[in-house]
Write a protein that holds these residues in place. Structure first.
Motif, mmCIF file in Angstrom:
data_model
loop_
_atom_site.group_PDB
_atom_site.id
_atom_site.type_symbol
_atom_site.label_atom_id
_atom_site.label_comp_id
_atom_site.label_asym_id
_atom_site.label_seq_id
_atom_site.Cartn_x
_atom_site.Cartn_y
_atom_site.Cartn_z
ATOM 1 N N GLN A 67 -61.020 -6.657 60.381
ATOM 2 C CA GLN A 67 -60.022 -5.996 59.386
ATOM 3 C C GLN A 67 -58.687 -6.247 59.944
ATOM 4 O OE1 GLN A 67 -60.096 -5.730 56.300
ATOM 5 N NE2 GLN A 67 -62.049 -5.192 55.828
ATOM 6 N N LYS A 68 -58.279 -5.934 61.289
ATOM 7 C CA LYS A 68 -56.919 -5.952 61.960
ATOM 8 C C LYS A 68 -57.257 -5.909 63.275
ATOM 9 C CE LYS A 68 -56.485 -1.071 62.525
ATOM 10 N NZ LYS A 68 -55.616 0.108 62.591
ATOM 11 N N ASN A 69 -56.199 -6.038 64.327
ATOM 12 C CA ASN A 69 -56.292 -5.971 65.684
ATOM 13 C C ASN A 69 -56.948 -4.869 66.248
ATOM 14 O OD1 ASN A 69 -54.138 -5.808 68.345
ATOM 15 N ND2 ASN A 69 -55.977 -7.287 68.228
ATOM 16 N N PHE A 70 -57.965 -4.694 66.710
ATOM 17 C CA PHE A 70 -58.423 -3.362 67.424
ATOM 18 C C PHE A 70 -58.737 -3.437 68.727
ATOM 19 C CE2 PHE A 70 -60.563 -3.088 63.011
ATOM 20 C CZ PHE A 70 -60.201 -1.837 62.840
ATOM 21 N N GLY A 71 -58.341 -4.690 69.441
ATOM 22 C CA GLY A 71 -58.439 -4.704 70.931
ATOM 23 C C GLY A 71 -59.490 -5.426 71.438
ATOM 24 N N LYS A 72 -59.298 -5.759 72.758
ATOM 25 C CA LYS A 72 -60.498 -6.867 73.227
ATOM 26 C C LYS A 72 -61.703 -6.143 73.644
ATOM 27 C CE LYS A 72 -61.200 -10.017 77.236
ATOM 28 N NZ LYS A 72 -60.494 -10.545 78.329
ATOM 29 N N SER A 73 -61.481 -4.683 73.769
ATOM 30 C CA SER A 73 -62.869 -3.793 74.237
ATOM 31 C C SER A 73 -63.822 -3.753 72.999
ATOM 32 C CB SER A 73 -62.382 -2.549 74.573
ATOM 33 O OG SER A 73 -61.887 -2.467 75.976
ATOM 34 N N GLN A 74 -63.181 -3.554 71.718
ATOM 35 C CA GLN A 74 -63.802 -3.454 70.539
ATOM 36 C C GLN A 74 -64.319 -4.671 70.197
ATOM 37 O OE1 GLN A 74 -62.233 -0.190 71.510
ATOM 38 N NE2 GLN A 74 -60.729 -1.849 71.073
ATOM 39 N N ALA A 75 -63.581 -5.804 70.442
ATOM 40 C CA ALA A 75 -64.136 -7.255 70.022
ATOM 41 C C ALA A 75 -65.369 -7.417 70.976
ATOM 42 C CB ALA A 75 -63.037 -8.150 70.321
ATOM 43 N N LEU A 76 -65.422 -7.181 72.286
ATOM 44 C CA LEU A 76 -66.584 -7.643 73.202
ATOM 45 C C LEU A 76 -67.755 -6.563 72.669
ATOM 46 C CD1 LEU A 76 -64.649 -7.630 76.652
ATOM 47 C CD2 LEU A 76 -66.031 -9.405 75.369
ATOM 48 N N ASP A 77 -67.491 -5.384 72.120
ATOM 49 C CA ASP A 77 -68.468 -4.333 71.777
ATOM 50 C C ASP A 77 -69.173 -5.048 70.502
ATOM 51 O OD1 ASP A 77 -69.813 -1.790 72.410
ATOM 52 O OD2 ASP A 77 -69.004 -1.568 70.372
ATOM 53 N N SER A 311 -63.866 -2.008 62.350
ATOM 54 C CA SER A 311 -64.441 -2.433 60.992
ATOM 55 C C SER A 311 -64.437 -4.204 60.903
ATOM 56 C CB SER A 311 -63.487 -1.707 60.125
ATOM 57 O OG SER A 311 -62.191 -2.199 59.868
ATOM 58 N N ILE A 312 -65.541 -4.632 60.625
ATOM 59 C CA ILE A 312 -65.767 -6.138 60.290
ATOM 60 C C ILE A 312 -65.333 -6.525 58.925
ATOM 61 C CG2 ILE A 312 -67.319 -7.944 60.363
ATOM 62 C CD1 ILE A 312 -68.666 -6.280 62.667
ATOM 63 N N ARG A 313 -64.434 -7.420 58.975
ATOM 64 C CA ARG A 313 -64.169 -7.818 57.642
ATOM 65 C C ARG A 313 -65.264 -8.901 56.659
ATOM 66 N NH1 ARG A 313 -58.339 -10.726 56.422
ATOM 67 N NH2 ARG A 313 -58.655 -11.339 54.010
ATOM 68 N N GLU A 314 -65.657 -9.901 57.792
ATOM 69 C CA GLU A 314 -66.526 -10.758 57.434
ATOM 70 C C GLU A 314 -67.535 -11.442 58.758
ATOM 71 O OE1 GLU A 314 -65.104 -14.453 55.617
ATOM 72 O OE2 GLU A 314 -63.400 -13.580 55.911
ATOM 73 N N LYS A 315 -68.672 -12.041 58.376
ATOM 74 C CA LYS A 315 -69.242 -12.730 59.344
ATOM 75 C C LYS A 315 -69.739 -14.029 58.965
ATOM 76 C CE LYS A 315 -71.391 -8.224 60.726
ATOM 77 N NZ LYS A 315 -72.839 -7.464 60.891
ATOM 78 N N LEU A 316 -70.010 -14.972 60.138
ATOM 79 C CA LEU A 316 -70.614 -16.136 59.868
ATOM 80 C C LEU A 316 -71.877 -16.196 60.705
ATOM 81 C CD1 LEU A 316 -67.273 -18.322 60.326
ATOM 82 C CD2 LEU A 316 -68.467 -18.127 58.018
ATOM 83 N N ASN A 317 -72.801 -16.841 59.959
ATOM 84 C CA ASN A 317 -74.049 -17.439 60.181
ATOM 85 C C ASN A 317 -74.973 -16.262 60.880
ATOM 86 O OD1 ASN A 317 -73.387 -20.011 59.741
ATOM 87 N ND2 ASN A 317 -72.797 -20.769 61.606
ATOM 88 N N PHE A 318 -74.778 -14.944 60.665
ATOM 89 C CA PHE A 318 -75.448 -13.936 61.134
ATOM 90 C C PHE A 318 -76.606 -13.820 60.222
ATOM 91 C CE2 PHE A 318 -71.893 -13.139 63.908
ATOM 92 C CZ PHE A 318 -72.720 -13.022 64.944
#
Length: 318
Positions: A67-77, A311-318
């Protein structure tokens, strides 16, 4: 599935197609079954549209959009949570990590039996003053504190056994210390591989000098967490108990002194005029607060251990 590639990104629209094509070429040459998970960490450019376009032609490409910039750690998680490969490889999206390193990293995990392989950018193309020198100081401190003899904790190119990434929780800005988190979970076979570092081809770095300040602060945090993160009562409870005991002992001393002076008819003073009264009172209050901090810490661990910090806004191919 053989390999999951987890790639966090922020405003990397120019490099994504080229990075994908390069990765796909390597995967096809080795006939790996793979998935590429792009995590868009709140990009304000057209990065997500590029990922959508790539995913239509290659179903192995998957996307997570925050939804917004949460940081690299959250992206990896988030990427670790979705990854299905037996080997999980992380890399940056700016083309400074070389996809040709992937087969060797994969083999070190599968054939070499390592739990984790961390890349070492021995020859760097970054600014010496703003990045190289601070990086050397940071890595030296991290080695000393963690006990892991790695040269480049902050290298984005790393390979993991699947069990490792499913056992750790990456939050805050702890992505620099994933090897330490893995070690704390009992994965001790951690190695290092010299990898090729490439000069940035597009755009500018998203990290400033403040990342090293944050890195040192996080190092203090993880040093504490590695010892007491799962049992805060052992630290705060012990310290609080000692502090409270000191306060009670001081109060007992004041009481005995008062009784002695009364029994010997020595001129007495008010208890509140004795500085030890305030020392004892302060020690007992601090001891109680520290004990409560440990108790609350235990409750938080029990109730918040699986809470997500994004928080995730959308996903692709999951």
């Amino acid at each position: 599935m053989d390999i999951s590639l987890v790639i966090p990104l922020l405003n990397e629209e120019e490099s994504l197609q080229e990075l994908h094509d390069w990765i796909a070429k390597v995967m096809q040459s080795k006939q790996y079954k793979y998935e590429i998970i792009f995590i868009d960490d709140g990009s304000t450019d057209t990065s997500w549209k590029v990922i959508e376009t790539i995913s239509t032609s290659n179903k192995a490409v998957k996307g997570i959009r925050f939804q917004k910039n949460f940081g690299k750690s959250q992206a990896l998680d988030a990427g670790f949570d979705m990854a299905q490969g037996n080997v999980v490889i992380t890399m940056d999206a700016d083309l400074q990590d070389n996809p040709d390193e992937i087969p060797a990293l994969h083999d070190l995990i599968i054939k070499g039996g390592y739990d984790l392989i961390s890349g070492w950018k021995k020859k760097r193309y970054d600014n010496v003053i703003t990045k190289n020198i601070p990086s050397k100081l940071f890595n030296a401190a991290a080695r000393k504190t963690s006990g892991l003899k790695l040269h480049d904790f902050n290298c984005g190119l790393k390979a993991y056994k699947k069990e490792v990434i499913k056992s750790i929780k990456v939050s805050g800005e702890m992505h620099r210390y994933i090897p330490v988190l893995a070690k704390n979970e009992g994965f001790t076979k951690i190695g290092e591989k010299i990898v090729q570092h490439q000069a940035r081809k597009y755009g500018e770095t998203k990290f400033g000098i403040d990342r090293f300040i944050n890195g040192f602060l996080d190092l203090i945090t993880i040093s504490f967490l590695s010892k007491f993160g799962k049992r805060p009562m052992h630290f705060f409870g012990l310290l609080g108990s000692l502090m409270f005991l000191f306060g009670v002992t001081s109060a007992f001393y004041i009481g005995v002194l008062k009784i002695y002076r009364l029994s010997t008819k020595v001129k007495t003073i008010l208890v509140t005029d004795n500085p030890w009264f305030f020392i004892a009172l302060t020690a007992m209050i601090l001891g109680t607060l520290l004990f409560l901090a440990g108790f609350i810490g235990e409750l938080i661990i029990k109730t918040k251990s699986h809470e997500k910090h994004y928080s995730i806004r959308e996903k692709l191919n999951f």
